[in-house]
Design an enzyme around this catalytic site. Sequence first.
Site, PDB file in Angstrom:
ATOM      1  N   THR A 126       1.221  -4.665   4.210  1.00  0.00           N
ATOM      2  CA  THR A 126       0.986  -5.006   5.616  1.00  0.00           C
ATOM      3  C   THR A 126       0.396  -6.397   5.846  1.00  0.00           C
ATOM      4  O   THR A 126       0.539  -6.949   6.935  1.00  0.00           O
ATOM      5  CB  THR A 126       0.055  -3.962   6.261  1.00  0.00           C
ATOM      6  N   ASP A 127      -0.271  -6.983   4.857  1.00  0.00           N
ATOM      7  CA  ASP A 127      -0.963  -8.247   5.095  1.00  0.00           C
ATOM      8  C   ASP A 127      -0.014  -9.368   5.509  1.00  0.00           C
ATOM      9  O   ASP A 127      -0.360 -10.201   6.351  1.00  0.00           O
ATOM     10  CB  ASP A 127      -1.743  -8.674   3.854  1.00  0.00           C
ATOM     11  N   THR A 142       0.811  -1.213   0.000  1.00  0.00           N
ATOM     12  CA  THR A 142       0.000   0.000   0.000  1.00  0.00           C
ATOM     13  C   THR A 142       0.845   1.264   0.000  1.00  0.00           C
ATOM     14  O   THR A 142       0.439   2.291  -0.557  1.00  0.00           O
ATOM     15  CB  THR A 142      -0.948   0.000   1.217  1.00  0.00           C
ATOM     16  N   SER A 192       1.229  -7.496  -0.857  1.00  0.00           N
ATOM     17  CA  SER A 192       1.789  -8.489   0.065  1.00  0.00           C
ATOM     18  C   SER A 192       1.071  -9.842   0.048  1.00  0.00           C
ATOM     19  O   SER A 192       1.710 -10.856   0.359  1.00  0.00           O
ATOM     20  CB  SER A 192       1.867  -7.933   1.485  1.00  0.00           C
TER      21      SER A 192
END
Length: 323
Positions: free
Chosen positions: A88-89, A12, A55
């Site tokens: 971030t995932d 992101t 991610s």
Amino acid sequence: MKKIIVITTGGTIAMSENKDSQGVKPRDPKILESTLPMLSHYGDVHMEHLFNMPSPHITPHEMYRIAKEAQQYLDQPEVAGVVVTHGTDTLEETAYFLDLVINSKKPVVVTGAMRSLNELGADGPYNLVNAVRVAGDERAADFGTLVVFNDEIHPAKTVTKTHTSNVATFQSPALGPIGLITKKEIIFHRTLHREKLLPLHSPVHQVVLIKAAAGMDSSLIEWTIEKKVDGLVIEAFGQGNLPPAMLPGIQKALDRQIPIVLVSRCYNGVVQDTYEYEGGGKQLKEMGLIFSNGINGQKARIKLMLALQKSCDPRQLQSYFQI
């Protein structure tokens, strides 16, 4: 000024929102170079664009590529630290992978963003500035890989994503952050002890993560055996207990020399061989399951993948999963 390398991998932090569709998608990875003037206040920053992937597309092979690239830079005497930008995932898994395989006392800092660059309150540039600051701080030496997000510094081992969209999503349950970042200084609350390093190789072993739920049987375990997986991680109840109907599949997997690592689906506390009823932790320990503490299921999976490159012996594997 200290030389800091920023390795970008997508996420992101390098995306933007389409105002018409309201969807967020990847942009030119070089878009992050717009932050270099800000970063230059805190170090001699050089940016390398390794790849540009959301991610959820990251696999252990990409984690290996990031680790190998970071290690090459850290081996250069003039480089003081490395920052990795990441979606971030799966950020916590990549950060933990790096923590387990990078052999350097220099800081490695992973960061990202919850809001894309053109969204109101974009947090990416701010997180990146703070990550560079931490990477250049000598007190972060020998801490392994750290995660910097929302003015906090977290160890790769304990940090996890706790909210789907909040900018304060990354937390370390029970222990909290090891440090805070203010406008004027970086404050560390405590020190860290590095875990045993594992080989820096691209993982080749297939490890499956299974989450226990009320009334589960052996079906999923039987399926993994048919697929000839190399290892299993099971998120058990509480202190490490499972439904009795899962036991036949577990025994079958153990009979086929498939190592099984046990963690708790709770995000606080540790697994222990406390309960003596059928499916209780005491029975599971006696059966030969490897009890893991201090990490969640997804991180235990990463560790088992890496540890299997060293040994398949249950006793040796257990030594890697101690606190």
